[in-house]
Scaffold this active site. Structure first.
Site, PDB file in Angstrom:
ATOM      1  N   SER A 109      44.147  40.521  41.312  1.00  0.00           N
ATOM      2  CA  SER A 109      45.169  39.804  40.553  1.00  0.00           C
ATOM      3  C   SER A 109      46.037  40.805  39.781  1.00  0.00           C
ATOM      4  CB  SER A 109      44.508  38.772  39.627  1.00  0.00           C
ATOM      5  OG  SER A 109      45.463  37.878  39.097  1.00  0.00           O
ATOM      6  N   GLU A 201      48.120  37.898  48.363  1.00  0.00           N
ATOM      7  CA  GLU A 201      47.580  36.613  47.906  1.00  0.00           C
ATOM      8  C   GLU A 201      48.336  36.230  46.656  1.00  0.00           C
ATOM      9  OE1 GLU A 201      45.666  35.985  44.941  1.00  0.00           O
ATOM     10  OE2 GLU A 201      45.948  38.024  44.224  1.00  0.00           O
ATOM     11  N   HIS A 271      42.610  34.356  44.803  1.00  0.00           N
ATOM     12  CA  HIS A 271      42.166  33.397  43.782  1.00  0.00           C
ATOM     13  C   HIS A 271      41.458  32.218  44.449  1.00  0.00           C
ATOM     14  CE1 HIS A 271      45.157  35.744  41.546  1.00  0.00           C
ATOM     15  NE2 HIS A 271      44.544  35.336  40.450  1.00  0.00           N
TER      16      HIS A 271
END
Length: 298
Positions: A109, A201, A271
């Site tokens: 992330s 992502e 995630h």
């Protein structure tokens, strides 16, 4: 690329936060897991600190990360949480000791900032669950993290999506969170994707923004000489009252249709509960068949 040494029982693993605030309670399961693996967790000073949404001031987060980076007894630094904030401190971190004594930097992330910066320095890192994720991660994701850290050979085989673009390729794994990669364009942390396998992502984005970010990466040459594309979770996407008209897979396929490299959808990264560990910077081979996708390290 320099690859950090694999860890062994008794080694120290630091847990720090370079971005959002996090309490000791929130990472208690991660601490217990490290102890179960017979490792020694070392909590950074940012754990439990709070300044609005951040784990302390920018300076406090820099000093904490720097301390763990420079400590030769620390064999891996596990980032506790993402959110936002790593980009605020990246230019104030001295990575010279990482080049002398490479160690695993672990997370995903917002930690894509670190992965990108470290890749450009020539050091491998580990795109993997954050310390706060342990309670919701699958057994397979935690096993993959442990196996890579301890030096066990890892290979991933998953069912192929009907939308995949078939083919074979080879290259260093790079990438991470799409929003972060987009935000790094034009900086020294932006990636050279030539001959590499890009992983992307994202979470909680509007569909039009996914398109805008990918258009920007395309204009920055990200796909020109790319070897392959791995797409992980595109989780909790939003649309406007007037629909954008395309879902993430269609947006991506339209962006890359002129290039011809293999594309994998629904890869277990991002995630999602099944967020498998990936060695960023490591040479890998990707085979995309009609029924199966295989990723292995070379």
């Amino acid at each position: 690329m320099l690859q950090p040494s694999f860890i062994k029982e008794g080694d120290k693993v630091a847990i720090v936060s370079t971005a959002r605030k996090v309490s000791v309670k929130e990472i208690q399961e991660a601490i217990l897991m490290l102890e179960k693996w017979k490792l020694v967790p070392v909590l950074g000073s940012t754990i439990g600190k709070e300044l609005h949404q951040f784990a302390g001031t920018d300076q406090e987060r820099v000093l904490d990360f720097q301390k763990m980076l420079d400590d030769k007894e620390i064999k891996a630094i596990w980032c506790a949480r993402g959110g936002y904030g790593t980009v605020r401190i990246i230019d104030h971190i001295d990575f010279s000791n990482l080049l002398k004594n490479p160690k695993w930097i672990v997370g995903y992330s917002d930690i894509t900032v670190l992965h990108s910066e470290i890749h450009n320095l020539g050091v491998c890192s580990l795109h993997a669950p954050l310390a706060i994720d342990i309670h919701k991660g699958t057994k397979a994701s935690m096993t993959s993290l442990r196996d890579i850290l301890f030096g066990k050979e890892v290979e991933y085989s998953i069912s192929s999506s009907k939308k995949n673009i078939l083919g074979e390729c080879q290259g260093k794994l790079i990438g991470g969170n799409l929003s972060i990669l987009y935000s790094l364009c034009g900086s020294k942390s932006s990636l050279d994707t030539s001959g590499k396998i890009l992983c992307i992502e994202d979470l909680d984005e509007y569909l039009y923004h996914i398109d805008r970010m990918l258009q920007n990466l395309k204009r920055n040459g990200f796909f020109d000489n790319l070897s392959g594309l791995i797409v992980g979770g595109m989780t909790k996407m939003h649309d406007n009252n007037i629909p954008f008209g395309k879902k993430p897979k269609k947006i991506i396929l339209e962006i890359v249709k002129e290039y011809g490299f293999p594309v994998v959808f629904n890869f277990p990264m991002g995630h999602i509960e099944d967020n498998r560990a990936l060695i960023m910077g490591s040479e890998a081979s990707l085979r995309v068949d009609a029924d199966q996708v295989t990723l292995k390290y070379i």
